[in-house]
Write a protein that holds these residues in place. Structure first.
Motif, PDB file in Angstrom:
ATOM      1  N   ILE A 249       0.855  -1.186   0.049  1.00 19.38           N
ATOM      2  CA  ILE A 249      -0.090  -0.166  -0.084  1.00 19.38           C
ATOM      3  C   ILE A 249       0.881   1.136   0.104  1.00 19.38           C
ATOM      4  CG2 ILE A 249      -1.667   1.255   1.237  1.00 19.38           C
ATOM      5  CD1 ILE A 249      -2.764  -1.385   2.247  1.00 19.38           C
ATOM      6  N   ALA A 250       2.044   1.460   0.963  1.00 19.44           N
ATOM      7  CA  ALA A 250       2.968   2.592   0.999  1.00 19.44           C
ATOM      8  C   ALA A 250       3.703   2.541  -0.362  1.00 19.44           C
ATOM      9  CB  ALA A 250       3.978   2.140   1.925  1.00 19.44           C
ATOM     10  N   GLY A 251       3.871   1.534  -1.272  1.00 18.32           N
ATOM     11  CA  GLY A 251       4.330   1.653  -2.571  1.00 18.32           C
ATOM     12  C   GLY A 251       5.975   1.205  -2.176  1.00 18.32           C
ATOM     13  N   PHE A 252       6.408   0.535  -1.136  1.00 17.32           N
ATOM     14  CA  PHE A 252       7.714   0.125  -1.201  1.00 17.32           C
ATOM     15  C   PHE A 252       8.119  -1.331  -1.856  1.00 17.32           C
ATOM     16  CE2 PHE A 252       6.935   2.601   2.982  1.00 17.32           C
ATOM     17  CZ  PHE A 252       7.559   3.673   2.540  1.00 17.32           C
TER      18      PHE A 252
ATOM     19  N   LEU B 228      -6.781   3.978  -4.170  1.00 13.56           N
ATOM     20  CA  LEU B 228      -6.987   4.688  -2.973  1.00 13.56           C
ATOM     21  C   LEU B 228      -8.013   5.972  -3.567  1.00 13.56           C
ATOM     22  CD1 LEU B 228      -5.868   6.318  -0.347  1.00 13.56           C
ATOM     23  CD2 LEU B 228      -3.886   7.079  -1.674  1.00 13.56           C
ATOM     24  N   ASP B 229      -8.909   5.903  -2.746  1.00 12.66           N
ATOM     25  CA  ASP B 229     -10.152   6.931  -3.296  1.00 12.66           C
ATOM     26  C   ASP B 229     -10.572   6.567  -4.702  1.00 12.66           C
ATOM     27  OD1 ASP B 229     -10.182   8.302  -0.644  1.00 12.66           O
ATOM     28  OD2 ASP B 229      -8.614   9.460  -1.251  1.00 12.66           O
ATOM     29  N   GLY B 230     -10.551   5.220  -5.070  1.00 17.86           N
ATOM     30  CA  GLY B 230     -10.836   4.842  -6.208  1.00 17.86           C
ATOM     31  C   GLY B 230      -9.939   4.911  -7.433  1.00 17.86           C
ATOM     32  N   THR B 231      -8.864   5.579  -6.909  1.00 18.76           N
ATOM     33  CA  THR B 231      -7.617   5.626  -8.233  1.00 18.76           C
ATOM     34  C   THR B 231      -6.747   4.403  -7.963  1.00 18.76           C
ATOM     35  OG1 THR B 231      -7.978   8.028  -8.255  1.00 18.76           O
ATOM     36  CG2 THR B 231      -5.977   7.081  -9.160  1.00 18.76           C
ATOM     37  N   ASP B 232      -6.490   3.634  -9.057  1.00 17.63           N
ATOM     38  CA  ASP B 232      -5.519   2.636  -8.982  1.00 17.63           C
ATOM     39  C   ASP B 232      -4.083   3.278  -8.875  1.00 17.63           C
ATOM     40  OD1 ASP B 232      -3.848   0.319  -9.391  1.00 17.63           O
ATOM     41  OD2 ASP B 232      -4.636  -0.303 -11.087  1.00 17.63           O
ATOM     42  N   VAL B 233      -3.224   3.158  -7.754  1.00 12.96           N
ATOM     43  CA  VAL B 233      -2.027   3.536  -7.438  1.00 12.96           C
ATOM     44  C   VAL B 233      -1.036   2.457  -7.236  1.00 12.96           C
ATOM     45  CG1 VAL B 233      -2.932   5.516  -6.257  1.00 12.96           C
ATOM     46  CG2 VAL B 233      -2.364   3.386  -5.062  1.00 12.96           C
ATOM     47  N   SER B 234      -1.517   1.483  -7.738  1.00 12.39           N
ATOM     48  CA  SER B 234      -0.508   0.092  -7.851  1.00 12.39           C
ATOM     49  C   SER B 234       1.028   0.396  -8.412  1.00 12.39           C
ATOM     50  CB  SER B 234      -1.071  -0.994  -8.623  1.00 12.39           C
ATOM     51  OG  SER B 234      -2.406  -1.514  -8.223  1.00 12.39           O
TER      52      SER B 234
ATOM     53  N   LYS C 176       4.591   9.691  -4.534  1.00 10.99           N
ATOM     54  CA  LYS C 176       3.371  10.394  -5.069  1.00 10.99           C
ATOM     55  C   LYS C 176       2.194   9.707  -4.655  1.00 10.99           C
ATOM     56  CE  LYS C 176       5.784  11.623  -9.336  1.00 10.99           C
ATOM     57  NZ  LYS C 176       5.901  11.879 -10.836  1.00 10.99           N
ATOM     58  N   ARG C 177       1.958   8.847  -3.494  1.00 14.19           N
ATOM     59  CA  ARG C 177       0.857   8.564  -3.077  1.00 14.19           C
ATOM     60  C   ARG C 177       0.535   9.388  -1.862  1.00 14.19           C
ATOM     61  NH1 ARG C 177       1.443   1.656  -3.286  1.00 14.19           N
ATOM     62  NH2 ARG C 177       2.262   1.824  -5.301  1.00 14.19           N
ATOM     63  N   ASN C 178      -0.592   9.609  -1.624  1.00 13.09           N
ATOM     64  CA  ASN C 178      -1.105  10.417  -0.499  1.00 13.09           C
ATOM     65  C   ASN C 178      -1.129   9.696   0.987  1.00 13.09           C
ATOM     66  OD1 ASN C 178      -1.409  12.778   0.817  1.00 13.09           O
ATOM     67  ND2 ASN C 178      -3.789  12.721   0.496  1.00 13.09           N
TER      68      ASN C 178
ATOM     69  N   LEU D 253       2.449  16.233   6.861  1.00 11.41           N
ATOM     70  CA  LEU D 253       2.527  16.307   5.400  1.00 11.41           C
ATOM     71  C   LEU D 253       0.801  16.030   5.099  1.00 11.41           C
ATOM     72  CD1 LEU D 253       5.395  13.862   4.678  1.00 11.41           C
ATOM     73  CD2 LEU D 253       5.130  16.307   4.570  1.00 11.41           C
ATOM     74  N   GLN D 254       0.011  15.717   5.844  1.00 12.60           N
ATOM     75  CA  GLN D 254      -1.434  15.719   5.643  1.00 12.60           C
ATOM     76  C   GLN D 254      -1.782  14.561   4.857  1.00 12.60           C
ATOM     77  OE1 GLN D 254      -2.532  19.834   4.593  1.00 12.60           O
ATOM     78  NE2 GLN D 254      -2.559  20.515   6.773  1.00 12.60           N
ATOM     79  N   PRO D 255      -1.467  13.417   5.119  1.00 13.26           N
ATOM     80  CA  PRO D 255      -1.815  12.081   4.159  1.00 13.26           C
ATOM     81  C   PRO D 255      -3.185  11.858   4.169  1.00 13.26           C
ATOM     82  CG  PRO D 255      -0.621  11.288   6.370  1.00 13.26           C
ATOM     83  CD  PRO D 255      -0.597  13.054   6.313  1.00 13.26           C
ATOM     84  N   SER D 256      -3.654  11.407   3.317  1.00 14.16           N
ATOM     85  CA  SER D 256      -5.186  10.737   3.449  1.00 14.16           C
ATOM     86  C   SER D 256      -5.029   9.736   4.323  1.00 14.16           C
ATOM     87  CB  SER D 256      -5.871  10.638   1.943  1.00 14.16           C
ATOM     88  OG  SER D 256      -5.006   9.660   1.344  1.00 14.16           O
ATOM     89  N   VAL D 257      -3.897   8.656   4.195  1.00 16.38           N
ATOM     90  CA  VAL D 257      -3.794   7.407   5.013  1.00 16.38           C
ATOM     91  C   VAL D 257      -2.519   7.426   5.539  1.00 16.38           C
ATOM     92  CG1 VAL D 257      -3.480   5.083   4.756  1.00 16.38           C
ATOM     93  CG2 VAL D 257      -5.125   6.232   3.327  1.00 16.38           C
TER      94      VAL D 257
END
Length: 381
Positions: free
Chosen positions: A50-53, A63-69, A75-77, A151-155
C-alpha cells in the motif's frame, strides 16, 4: 481529512513463496483498521504494498477509487510510521517534523504554522528545540507521528510503532493513539502481532494467516465469534476443547460430548463438523463448589493459581483430561480455591461456541501470555 478509502483487489505478492495471497479488502475513509497476525503472515508486506515500497505481483491497490499500484511511494498520499522511528539525531524536534515539508518549498510562516500544529497534536510543542537523544521512547514516537501527520496524508500506515516501547508506556500510548486518530479523522492502517493493541484501538481488524485474511470484523465480533480454531486461539487466551457433536438444534445450538459430560452449546453448531473444538474464554468460566448440580457443570481439579494483581488466573484439569483456564477478579472477597481443590467448572451455554475448520491452532508468537510456565495450559498465539 477527506479521502483515505483503501480497496485491495485480488492483491498478490510473490517472493520465493507467496507472501500475500489474493487479498480482497475494503477500508473506509477515517477508519482505524488493524492487520493482525504472527510473524510471516503477510501483514507487513501488505502494508508495504500500500505504501509503494513493494510492487504487487498481481491485483490492484485503489486509493479513493484511483489505482495507485504503479505509482511511486512519494506520489501516493500516504505516509508511514515504522517501529524504528528513524529520526535524524543531528536535528531538533522542530526540524525533524519540518523535514518533509521543506522539499515542498512552503512559505516559512506556513511551514512553521503546520509544524507547530502537528507538535500541538502530539503534545510536544514545548520540546521543539530538543534533539531526539534528549527524548524518551514515547516522546520519540510522538515526533515520528507528528512528522507523518504534518504532510497531511489521507492514509497513515503504522508498522508496529509501539513495539520498541516498554509495556506500561505501550498501554498509555494505545489510548492516546486512538484519540489522536479520532481527532485528525484520517484513515489509520495499523499492523501488529499484539492482540491487545488491535482490540483496544481498532474500529475493525483483519486476522491474517499464510498471506490470507481469515476473518474480518469489529474487535467484539472477532473475539466473541471467531471463525475457526486459529482465530480463537490467536486472538486472546482461549480454552479449546475437543468435543463430539451429538445433536444439532435451531439457531446454532447443539449438544456436544466432552468426555462423559454432555454440554449444551448455544453457538456455531450449524457449521461445525461432528468432531470439532468448543471454545470458551477464561473470563466466562465459573468455578463452583465440588458437587454442584445442573447442566454444563464439569468436575475438575485446581492445578495452579497465578496472582496477576487485578485478577487471579486459575488452571484447572477437567475430569476428561482437558486443561482449562479461568480468571477471577480480585474484588476483595476471599477465594476458597487452592492447589488440589476439587471443584466443578460451569461452562455456560451462551459462553460456548463450537468452531468450524480443522484442529490447527495459532503458532506461538513473540507476545506469550504470562502463564507460559503453567504445565499443560493452553496458550494463545
Amino acid at each position: 481529512m477527506p479521502g483515505g478509502r483503501i480497496e485491495l483487489v485480488s492483491l498478490t505478492k510473490r517472493f520465493a513463496e507467496v507472501a500475500v495471497d489474493d487479498i480482497d479488502l475494503q477500508i473506509a475513509s477515517g477508519e482505524f483498521f488493524s492487520l493482525l497476525g504472527p510473524s510471516g503472515c503477510g501483514k507487513t508486506t501488505t502494508l508495504r504494498l500500500i505504501a509503494g515500497f513493494e510492487q504487487p505481483t498481481a491485483g490492484k491497490i485503489l486509493l479513493d477509487g484511483t489505482d495507485v499500484s504503479a505509482v511511486p511511494p512519494h506520489k501516493r498520499n500516504v505516509n508511514t510510521v515504522f517501529q524504528s522511528y528513524a529520526l535524524f539525531p543531528f536535528l531538533n524536534v522542530f526540524d525533524n517534523v519540518a523535514f518533509g515539508l521543506r522539499s515542498r518549498k512552503l512559505p516559512s510562516s506556513e511551514l512553521s504554522s503546520r509544524v507547530c500544529s502537528a507538535l500541538d497534536l502530539v503534545k510536544l510543542k514545548s520540546f521543539e528545540k530538543r534533539r531526539p537523544g534528549q527524548l524518551s521512547g514515547g516522546q520519540q514516537q510522538r515526533v515520528a507521528l507528528a512528522r507523518a501527520l504534518v504532510l497531511q496524508p489521507s492514509v497513515l500506515l503504522l508498522d508496529e510503532p509501539l513495539g520498541a516501547l516498554d509495556a506500561k508506556l505501550r498501554r498509555s500510548l494505545k489510548v492516546e493513539l486512538k484519540a489522536l486518530q479520532e481527532q485528525v479523522g484520517i484513515t489509520f492502517l495499523y499492523v501488529t502481532h499484539d492482540q491487545e493493541e488491535a482490540l483496544t484501538m481498532s474500529d475493525r481488524l483483519a486476522v491474517m494467516r499464510d498471506g490470507k485474511i481469515v476473518q474480518i470484523g469489529s474487535p467484539t465480533e472477532v473475539y466473541e465469534e471467531p471463525s475457526d480454531t486459529y482465530v480463537a486461539d490467536f486472538l486472546g487466551v482461549s480454552n479449546l476443547m475437543e468435543v463430539d457433536i451429538t445433536e444439532r438444534g435451531p439457531g446454532g445450538q447443539c449438544q456436544a460430548k466432552l468426555g462423559d459430560c454432555v454440554l449444551t452449546v448455544d453457538h456455531g453448531g450449524q457449521e461445525a463438523p461432528d468432531r470439532s473444538h468448543a471454545v470458551i474464554r477464561p473470563e466466562r468460566v465459573k468455578i463452583e463448589e465440588f458437587g454442584s448440580t445442573g447442566p454444563n457443570r464439569v468436575p475438575a481439579m485446581v492445578e495452579r493459581l497465578v496472582y496477576l494483581g487485578s485478577s487471579t488466573q486459575v488452571f484447572l484439569r477437567l475430569a476428561a483430561g482437558t486443561d482449562l483456564q479461568a480468571v477471577l477478579q480480585n474484588d476483595g472477597s476471599q477465594t476458597a480455591w487452592s492447589q488440589g481443590t476439587p471443584v466443578h467448572a460451569f461452562l455456560a451455554p451462551d459462553a460456548l461456541r463450537v468452531l468450524a475448520g480443522g484442529g490447527e491452532v495459532a503458532e506461538q508468537g513473540d507476545d506469550l501470555p504470562i502463564d507460559i510456565a503453567a504445565p499443560g495450559a493452553l496458550q494463545a498465539g
